[in-house]
Design a protein around this motif. Structure first.
Motif, short mmCIF file in Angstrom:
data_model
loop_
_atom_site.label_atom_id
_atom_site.label_comp_id
_atom_site.label_asym_id
_atom_site.label_seq_id
_atom_site.Cartn_x
_atom_site.Cartn_y
_atom_site.Cartn_z
N PHE A 177 18.08 16.06 2.30
CA PHE A 177 17.73 15.80 0.90
C PHE A 177 18.12 14.39 0.49
N SER A 178 19.28 13.94 0.99
CA SER A 178 19.70 12.60 0.60
C SER A 178 18.71 11.57 1.12
N ALA A 179 18.12 11.84 2.29
CA ALA A 179 17.10 10.91 2.79
C ALA A 179 15.92 10.90 1.85
N ILE A 180 15.56 12.09 1.36
CA ILE A 180 14.37 12.17 0.50
C ILE A 180 14.59 11.38 -0.78
N TYR A 181 15.74 11.60 -1.46
CA TYR A 181 15.88 10.89 -2.74
C TYR A 181 16.18 9.41 -2.55
N SER A 182 16.91 9.07 -1.51
CA SER A 182 17.23 7.66 -1.33
C SER A 182 15.97 6.85 -1.04
N LEU A 183 15.12 7.39 -0.19
CA LEU A 183 13.90 6.65 0.13
C LEU A 183 12.98 6.59 -1.08
N ARG A 184 13.09 7.60 -1.93
CA ARG A 184 12.28 7.57 -3.15
C ARG A 184 12.71 6.41 -4.03
N ILE A 185 14.01 6.17 -4.12
CA ILE A 185 14.48 5.03 -4.91
C ILE A 185 13.86 3.75 -4.38
N VAL A 186 14.00 3.55 -3.05
CA VAL A 186 13.51 2.31 -2.45
C VAL A 186 12.02 2.16 -2.71
N GLN A 187 11.29 3.25 -2.49
CA GLN A 187 9.84 3.19 -2.65
C GLN A 187 9.47 2.85 -4.09
N LYS A 188 10.06 3.58 -5.03
CA LYS A 188 9.65 3.44 -6.42
C LYS A 188 10.04 2.08 -6.99
N VAL A 189 11.16 1.56 -6.55
CA VAL A 189 11.64 0.33 -7.17
C VAL A 189 11.09 -0.90 -6.45
N PHE A 190 11.22 -0.91 -5.14
CA PHE A 190 10.96 -2.17 -4.43
C PHE A 190 9.60 -2.22 -3.75
N LEU A 191 9.09 -1.08 -3.32
CA LEU A 191 7.87 -1.10 -2.53
C LEU A 191 6.67 -0.68 -3.37
N GLY A 192 5.54 -0.55 -2.73
CA GLY A 192 4.34 -0.18 -3.46
C GLY A 192 3.74 -1.39 -4.15
N PRO A 193 2.65 -1.17 -4.86
CA PRO A 193 2.01 -2.30 -5.55
C PRO A 193 2.87 -2.77 -6.71
N SER A 194 2.76 -4.04 -7.04
CA SER A 194 3.55 -4.57 -8.16
C SER A 194 3.00 -4.00 -9.45
N ASN B 26 0.84 -1.19 0.00
CA ASN B 26 0.00 0.00 0.00
C ASN B 26 0.88 1.25 0.00
N PRO B 27 0.79 2.07 -1.04
CA PRO B 27 1.67 3.24 -1.12
C PRO B 27 1.47 4.21 0.04
N ASP B 28 0.27 4.22 0.64
CA ASP B 28 0.04 5.11 1.79
C ASP B 28 0.97 4.76 2.94
N ASN B 29 1.16 3.46 3.16
CA ASN B 29 2.05 3.05 4.23
C ASN B 29 3.47 3.52 3.94
N GLY B 30 3.86 3.38 2.67
CA GLY B 30 5.19 3.85 2.28
C GLY B 30 5.33 5.34 2.53
N TYR B 31 4.27 6.07 2.25
CA TYR B 31 4.31 7.51 2.46
C TYR B 31 4.47 7.82 3.95
N ALA B 32 3.69 7.13 4.77
CA ALA B 32 3.78 7.38 6.21
C ALA B 32 5.19 7.04 6.72
N ALA B 33 5.75 5.97 6.18
CA ALA B 33 7.08 5.55 6.62
C ALA B 33 8.12 6.60 6.26
N ARG B 34 8.03 7.09 5.00
CA ARG B 34 9.02 8.10 4.58
C ARG B 34 8.84 9.38 5.37
#
Lengths: 629, 513
Positions: free
Chosen positions: B423-440, A163-171
């Motif tokens: 800022f590095s936290a922001i972009y690094s976590l974006r990588i993780v989120q966009k690539v590995f997390l979220g819906p398939s 769930n992207p919302d969880n990811g958002y909360a985590a970040r």
């Protein structure tokens, strides 16, 4: 004894390593044994060391153990050294003991989750990081734990990553706390250049010699450290991440709110109390932040529907009490409230988790109801936790710890009537929202059918925590009845005693007022949500009331504010410059070059006629020029 | 002699790979692997034998000199101190990984590919060892041309553009350096009558402040383009994103480091006075780079471009640290060179692995990959954390030391640079989120790491964690160089202060009279 110290953090770390590297190949039972077992073992070792510490106190007042020198550059040489004194002992006990109970509970709670090993790996790492934080003898090692806690909260809040919302909360949790962490890192630089070391006992010893009382550099250093504490402890103005942190599994919330993470800020300020004492401005700021936060979060808690969000706001509010106490110089009162709060808040979260699970993951309290007889164990334990949170007089731990803070808000040297009134109002609200939550969830008619009942793995930890939520308060009784000071005696080895104003003797009166206020809050909720619910319906008709409700419900609009002034502008700038304006300059050069050579290369056509023509025209021009000259 | 051997082995290995690769592709791969492994082990054993490197009165561990073109004072002069040693170890380590990660990716003209790879590495090692400015320039160019081929032949769609851009940027800036080298050569010759390119002899050249500044800028331009520093960075995202995986790895891990190395080895010691004057500006553009790179990185959707911009941001820290001129910051810089090489290298390798599987670099077409690839997810997370500077990993030590050191020199710039941590936290976590997390995003099964890939990532992970918890071997090795640099600057600084103080004393004297 002190050479066992390293085992306390090492065991959870070993658990993390095993589960992270080989977790998927182990059976679920083994995963649970390693996950919960490692923390339980470390709790047992902590208790053994603690007993040793209490029965035969070390002459230096602490145990230290150095493992290796981390970095050695010039005179900057932080070591991997663990340092256990009375203050760390209390924290280590709470972290490992409550942590172990939460782990055991989780073994039941997460039983059906497919990422069982990942869950326990992260939980173990969480406990490890927090232990490093409280055991570190220097600020750099503390910072390692500090950031590690941030990482683990990120991993666990976003545990259900689909769930992207969880990811958002985590970040959100990670980034907002990182803002505080960065300020704290700068604070570390300041301290290093002032004292030439980051070793905490050395800094504390040197600070009063190097800085005079009220020195502005002391204020700067203290405020920078405070910024870090405010981030991790979800205090104003960096509190917005905690309500969203509910996205993680419930045991995670219990761990974040009770044993780890949010109490880190309280620890930091208590640990660095000498710095804060040198700066009255910083002290006052701590108290004011605490007072403001406890009130703001209290009002927000009053309006939530999600049972976990009520608890989240109540944590922010209770930590606000601890900050208030720290700011007042009531060091031991803050730590005492930390301890009792850890017990009852862990209890409340775990019990709430059990309720939520029993009701098919229903979070909305108003869809629960009537669970009193259906889930008796949960009901009674939740009741005890609530009573403690609401500071029900005499019988609960929460009463004794909160009463201290209220008393000091009035009587401590820098206490003021206003702070006392705010704290009192906060106590009233706390009692009201707690009773509201209790009544709505457990009384009334049943609205959702129970899906499944919690097993022993989940109920036993609840019972243990309930026991402590009631009786942990009795180790420290006010001097006008009982006068037991076991807890503060222990902590006064490290923390100074609170300085009282001259001529305040009527503690009885204040205790009475506090008791009345707590009961009054409960009565208010009883009237509105049980006895005469039509009053609430009537209130809902009024527009200003609903607007206020919405304002409180959304956490006083902080999210919106930060989105408008920080998030959107930065994202906007980032997006308009996606193609890098600097590169346009170079593309411009290429563009001009191409434009310039195109016409020239056009002349090189390979056709002989053109070349002959060119030569003739050229010759003519040259002749013409010669003739004209 | 070991130094000559290293370069000799690499070049011979390259030629062998080229010749034997004609009839057996696998042979070329093994030759490249063994060549690099031999070099790696040789330098590693050398390090272990000389551990902890500090304590020697002479900072130079090995010094080899042979006349080359004596008429012009050019010699084949290689030397190695702790810094060179560290960078050589890194070079061969990443070299091995470069061979391993191209194992399956490159199937076309394999022999020529490994020839280029080995010659780039030979050029880079030469740069790290050359103590003759002419020879240095020779190696500087040597690493450029095979890299051009590597990007231009084995890159992805837009490779020709990227290869040209890379070539023109580095070549143009390199020529300015050549001019500066020649300028220094002639001035030194006129001053002393000895015309030489020898680094040690040129060190004490007396220059007028104006000339020194210009000559230094000639050197600096070549180095900051390589580093790269805003506004000379724009070749980097293109080159990185179009290069094959090994190319990106070597670019990020090693080529950028030659810029930092050049500044520390040549630009500063040759022109200490000019460097001091330039320092506040250099620190400023370092900080601008940190923030600018980070913000740009956040908005990228091409994974490799994103990582490339994070490099720009991280290299800003190097610039900030070098020109802070203090021990803490300089040690931080050395750490940053190594840890950035490892962590960013790892991210690029991972981007390559993802591209192999998904045939895209667009992060909007990724997501939810953790489910099928938990191993890659875990490692990806580890290196994202390294990139945002999580304590316990090497990058934290580097960035903390740099910030701690530069705090002493310039508080304001350091505070702004520290914003880079957010800022590095922001972009690094974006990588993780966009690539590995979220819906398939994709429904098909994607396979997780193979054993070869686990080997590559395992080595990288171990080294980044190792550097994070026990960085002392690196600090010890870099110490003589850092001390030396410090000594140069503290004396220069004192001299400057004396000059500044003299008039005021005279004035006071006059006033008293």
């Amino acid at each position: 004894m002190n050479n066992l110290l390293w085992l306390i953090p090492a065991l959870p770390f070993a658990g993390f390593l095993i589960l992270a590297l080989a977790g998927n190949r182990l059976s679920r039972a083994l995963v649970a044994v390693i996950g919960a077992g490692s923390v339980s073992l470390s709790a047992i070792i902590a208790i053994i060391i603690g007993i040793n510490f209490l029965t035969s106190p070390p002459t230096t007042g602490n145990y230290t153990q150095t493992l290796w020198t981390w970095i050695e550059v010039a005179d900057f040489n932080p070591k991997i050294t663990f340092f256990l004194d009375a203050l760390s002992l209390v924290f280590v006990f709470v972290i490992t003991f409550i942590g172990a109970l939460i782990h055991i509970y989780s073994a039941g709670f997460m039983a059906k989750d497919k990422d069982y090993a990942r869950f326990f790996a992260c939980m173990n790492l969480f406990v490890f990081s927090m232990l490093i934080l409280v055991l570190a003898d220097n600020l750099l090692l503390l910072y390692l734990g500090w950031e590690g806690v941030g990482l683990c909260s990120y991993l666990l809040i976003g545990f259900w990553y689909k769930n992207p919302d969880n990811g958002y909360a985590a970040r959100k949790a990670f980034i907002i706390t990182r803002i505080g962490d960065t300020a704290m890192a700068i604070g570390l630089f300041v301290l290093f250049y002032q004292f030439g070391t980051l070793v905490i006992p050395d800094i504390l010893a040197k600070a009063p010699q190097v800085w005079h009382q009220g020195a502005s550099i002391a204020t700067i250093a203290a405020l920078l450290l405070l910024a870090g504490a405010v981030g991790k402890s979800a205090q104003l103005p960096l509190q917005t991440w905690l309500p969203d942190a509910m996205a993680g599994p419930t045991p995670v919330s219990a761990l974040i709110h009770a044993a780890t993470m949010v109490t880190a800020g309280v620890y930091l300020i208590a640990r660095m109390h000498d710095i804060f004492q040198l700066s009255p401005i910083a002290q006052t700021t701590v108290a004011v932040i605490g007072a403001a936060t406890l009130l703001i979060a209290g009002f927000s808690a009053l309006t939530q529907y999600d049972i976990k969000r009520v608890l989240a706001y109540s944590t922010i509010s209770q930590i606000g009490y601890m900050f208030l106490a720290l700011g007042l110089g009531a060091w031991t009162a803050a730590i005492f409230h930390f301890m009792t709060h850890a017990f009852f808040k862990a209890l409340l979260f775990l019990a709430a988790g059990a309720v939520i699970e029993a009701l098919h993951h229903e979070h909305n309290m108003f869809k629960m109801g009537g669970l009193k007889n259906k889930l008796p164990v949960i009901f009674w334990t939740f009741l005890i936790g609530s009573a403690s949170l609401a500071a029900l007089p005499l019988i609960t731990a929460g009463f004794y710890s909160k009463d201290h803070i209220l008393w000091y808000a009035w009587a401590a040297e820098n206490g003021t009537p206003l702070l006392w009134l705010i704290a009192l109002l906060g106590a009233f609200i706390t009692a009201a929202y707690t009773a509201r939550m209790m009544i709505v969830t457990f009384w009334g008619e049943s609205k959702t059918e129970i899906g499944h009942y919690p097993g022993k793995l989940m109920t036993v930890p609840l019972l243990i925590l309930a026991f402590f939520s009631l009786f942990a308060g009795f180790i420290e009784l006010p001097h006008n009845f009982g006068h037991l000071t076991l807890f503060s005696n222990l902590l006064h080895q490290v923390l100074p005693e609170t300085v009282l104003k001259a001529g305040t003797h009527s503690e009885w009166l204040f205790q009475l007022i506090a008791a009345i206020v707590s009961v009054g809050g409960i009565y208010l909720a009883y009237i509105f949500y049980y006895k005469q619910p039509f009053r609430i319906e009537k209130l809902k008709q009024s527009k200003p009331v609903m607007n206020l409700h919405l304002f409180w419900f959304s956490g006083w609009g902080f999210d919106k504010l930060y989105n408008t002034i920080f998030v959107r502008p930065i994202v906007f700038i980032a997006n308009i410059n996606k193609n890098d304006v600097v590169d346009k300059l170079y593309q411009g050069i290429t563009f001009v070059t191409i434009r310039l050579y195109r016409p020239l290369s056009f002349t090189q056509s390979g056709s002989l006629r053109w070349y002959v023509m060119g030569m003739i025209v050229g010759a003519i021009i040259i002749f013409a020029i010669q003739i004209m000259l | 002699m070991i130094l000559v051997w290293l370069i000799g082995i690499l070049m011979t290995g390259g030629v062998l790979a080229l010749l034997l690769g004609q009839w057996n592709k696998t042979m070329a791969r093994w030759i490249a692997l063994f060549t690099l492994l031999a070099c790696f082990l040789a330098t590693l054993f050398f390090w272990i034998n000389h551990y902890p490197v500090t304590g020697a009165t002479d900072t130079w561990l090995v010094n080899y000199r042979q006349d080359w073109i004596p008429a012009f004072g050019i010699s084949f002069h290689l030397a190695m101190d702790g810094l060179s040693l560290l960078l050589l170890v890194l070079t061969f380590f990443l070299g091995i990984l470069a061979v391993l990660c191209s194992w399956k990716e490159v199937t076309d003209r394999v022999g020529f590919y490994y020839f280029n790879l080995l010659w780039i590495i030979a050029g880079i090692s030469g740069v790290f060892m050359a103590m003759d400015l002419f020879l240095f320039y020779f190696f500087w160019e040597l690493m450029l041309i095979p890299m051009y081929f590597l990007i231009g032949i084995w890159g992805s769609e837009n490779r020709v553009y990227a290869a040209y851009k890379f070539f023109i940027f580095t070549q143009a800036s390199g020529l300015l350096m050549l001019l500066a080298i020649l300028g220094l050569y002639f001035i030194h010759g006129q001053n002393t009558g000895v015309y030489t390119f020898n680094y040690f002899e040129l060190l004490g050249t007396v220059l007028s402040p104006g000339t020194a500044l210009w000559l230094m800028l000639g050197f600096m331009i070549a180095f900051v383009v390589k580093l790269p520093i805003v506004p000379f960075h724009s070749w980097l995202p293109d080159a990185h994103s179009e290069a094959p995986t090994a190319g990106s790895l070597i670019l990020a891990g090693l080529l950028l480091k030659t810029g930092a190395y050049g500044i520390m080895r040549f630009a500063l010691p040759l022109f200490p006075q000019a460097a001091l004057e330039l320092a506040p500006w250099a620190m400023l553009i370092g900080v601008v780079g940190i923030i600018y790179g980070a913000v740009l990185s956040y908005s990228q959707t091409d994974l490799k471009r994103l990582i490339a911009y994070t490099s720009v941001s991280h290299m800003g820290f190097i610039m900030l640290g070098i020109f802070a001129f203090n021990e803490l910051a300089l040690h931080g810089v050395v750490m940053q060179m190594l840890t950035h090489g490892i962590s960013t290298g790892a991210l690029f390798i991972m981007a390559g692995m993802l591209k192999e599987r998904l045939h895209t670099r667009d992060i909007n077409q990724m997501g939810g990959l953790w489910t099928n690839m938990p191993k890659m997810g875990g490692i990806g997370l580890l290196f994202a954390m390294a990139s945002l500077g999580l304590p316990g990993l090497g990058n934290f030590i580097a960035e903390f030391l740099i910030l701690l050191g530069s705090f002493q020199v310039n508080i304001l710039l350091t505070v702004i640079a520290a914003l880079g941590l957010i800022f590095s936290a922001i972009y690094s976590l974006r990588i993780v989120q966009k690539v590995f997390l979220g819906p398939s995003v994709r429904s098909d099964q994607v396979r997780d790491f193979s054993w070869r890939e686990i080997l590559i990532m395992g080595m990288l992970s171990l080294s980044i964690v190792g550097l994070g918890v026990y960085p002392q071997p690196v600090i010890n090795a870099a110490k003589p160089m850092v001390d030396n640099l410090q000594k140069i600057f503290s004396t220069t600084h004192k001299n400057t202060q004396k000059e500044n103080l003299t008039p005021s004393y005279t004035q006071k004297y006059l006033i008293k009279k």
